[in-house]
Enzyme design. Sequence first.
Site, short mmCIF file in Angstrom:
data_model
loop_
_atom_site.label_atom_id
_atom_site.label_comp_id
_atom_site.label_asym_id
_atom_site.label_seq_id
_atom_site.Cartn_x
_atom_site.Cartn_y
_atom_site.Cartn_z
N ASN A 78 67.71 58.02 30.75
CA ASN A 78 68.08 57.11 31.83
C ASN A 78 69.59 57.09 31.96
O ASN A 78 70.28 57.32 30.97
CB ASN A 78 67.64 55.67 31.49
CG ASN A 78 66.19 55.43 31.79
OD1 ASN A 78 65.46 56.34 32.18
ND2 ASN A 78 65.78 54.20 31.62
N ASP B 201 61.34 55.08 30.29
CA ASP B 201 59.94 54.65 30.45
C ASP B 201 58.95 55.74 30.02
O ASP B 201 57.81 55.45 29.71
CB ASP B 201 59.69 54.26 31.91
CG ASP B 201 60.34 52.92 32.23
OD1 ASP B 201 60.16 51.98 31.43
OD2 ASP B 201 61.05 52.83 33.25
N LYS C 13 56.87 39.66 30.89
CA LYS C 13 57.35 40.03 29.55
C LYS C 13 57.63 38.80 28.69
O LYS C 13 58.17 38.94 27.58
CB LYS C 13 58.61 40.91 29.67
CG LYS C 13 58.36 42.21 30.47
CD LYS C 13 59.49 43.20 30.35
CE LYS C 13 59.30 44.38 31.30
NZ LYS C 13 60.13 45.52 30.99
N1 CTP Z 1 62.54 47.88 28.55
C1 CTP Z 1 61.92 48.01 27.32
N2 CTP Z 1 61.09 49.06 27.07
C2 CTP Z 1 60.83 49.98 28.04
C3 CTP Z 1 61.45 49.84 29.31
C4 CTP Z 1 62.29 48.80 29.53
O1 CTP Z 1 62.16 47.18 26.44
N3 CTP Z 1 60.02 50.98 27.78
C5 CTP Z 1 63.41 46.72 28.80
C6 CTP Z 1 64.84 47.05 29.18
O2 CTP Z 1 65.66 47.10 28.03
C7 CTP Z 1 65.22 45.89 30.09
C8 CTP Z 1 63.92 45.47 30.71
O3 CTP Z 1 62.89 46.04 29.91
O4 CTP Z 1 65.71 44.78 29.34
C9 CTP Z 1 63.73 45.87 32.14
O5 CTP Z 1 63.61 47.23 32.25
P1 CTP Z 1 62.96 47.87 33.57
O6 CTP Z 1 62.88 49.34 33.38
O7 CTP Z 1 63.66 47.35 34.76
O8 CTP Z 1 61.54 47.22 33.46
P2 CTP Z 1 60.22 47.83 33.91
O9 CTP Z 1 59.19 46.77 33.76
O10 CTP Z 1 60.00 49.11 33.18
O11 CTP Z 1 60.58 48.06 35.41
P3 CTP Z 1 59.85 48.91 36.52
O12 CTP Z 1 58.45 48.40 36.55
O13 CTP Z 1 60.68 48.54 37.71
O14 CTP Z 1 59.97 50.32 36.09
#
Ligand code: CTP
Length: 391
Positions: free
Chosen positions: A204, A273, A334
């Site tokens: 990322n 992700d 979360k």
């Molecule tokens: N985060 C995490 N573990 C992951 C992905 C993200 O702990 N595998 C945490 C990041 O450190 C951040 C928060 O989740 O604090 C938000 O990340 P984001 O990628 O925006 O969340 P997602 O739910 O993955 O968002 P999206 O559904 O938009 O991809």
Amino acid sequence: MLTRKNILLGITGSIAAYKSVDLARRLMEEGASVNVVMTEAAARFISPYTLESVTGRPVHIDLFKDPFDHLNLPSETDLFIIAPATANTINKLSCGIADNLISNIWLAYEGKALIAPAMNARMYRNRLVQKNIKEMKKHGVDFVGPVSGSLACGEEDIGRMSEVPEIVEAAISALATKDLSGQKILVTAGPTIEPIDPVRYISNRSSGKMGYAVARAAVRRGADVTLISGPSHQKPVSGATLINIETASQMETALLKHLPKTTAVIMAAAVADFRPSSKANVKLDKKEVNALDLKKNTDILRKLGKMKRKFTLIGFAAETGNNVANAKNKLKNKNLDLIVLNDVTKKGAGFDVDTNIITIITKKGDVSEYPLMQKIKAVDVILDKIVELKK
Ligand code: CTP
């Protein structure tokens, strides 16, 4: 970070005194007003005129020039830094001997003090010097250094004065409100990288600036900080324990290991992700690769949210539209106490810049929007909210 702070910089007779010129400049760049007081020995190493030119103020040396310098200077001072401090000065200050302007000021001074020793290693290890340093620490005097390295006498050992950025950092810390003391905070920063083969990976975008700034500010405010960082070019945060990881799975393992006794987790990392479903042990031949098969990584924040008992959990949301609604959903899904939202498409809020535009949303549903600010200021706003939550 030192705006409206009056710093009295005491310089004593060590070769490290040449670094004090730069120290005065850096303190002024942080916004401080700097008055300089020197011993006569220091004036043999560097010219008072140099310091007068840098600070734009008269340099004080002679105890008898003004009958009240030793009383007026300390009364206007927020922080008295002595850098370099020789063994002789440390020993005298510890015993209350007042035989020059610096030691007279010391006796009349009641505020915060920071000492940066500089001396030969054997002098530093001398039991009288050690006893006196211990005694001064017991009375609340902060010390920075000395560090190991090459000494003026040609020896490689302990005794070098700390470098200027370390002394400036210690000065900022000494003046910061310690409203996070007693807190044990885990901060994650930077990206994670997920290997495809020994030379390629997916990741990322993240410089780590925000996470490192959070860690730095939390240390300044008195927290015990562990920083778990993906690959980043940021300077290590002095005073924080740094754990370097690469993958999301390593970040998760490190977080879970350090979770006991943690009072707050701040997930500023841009965790990938996805990861390639398998890592090749040899470099793949590009002619044979047409598509990557990916697996979802664990959402670490969500997992921590499920495990949450006593600690405060803070997440970040880097969004590119429909911001507040998305961030509110993340906060709920979360099980967070607070989420920090930034729209990465806005000018000044993207990647690898020193500024950010944040919106903070709390569990109660309060939404606070902030204007463009330096990341180092933005993180103080976030930590203020954490302090509020802890009340
Ligand atoms: N985060 C995490 N573990 C992951 C992905 C993200 O702990 N595998 C945490 C990041 O450190 C951040 C928060 O989740 O604090 C938000 O990340 P984001 O990628 O925006 O969340 P997602 O739910 O993955 O968002 P999206 O559904 O938009 O991809």
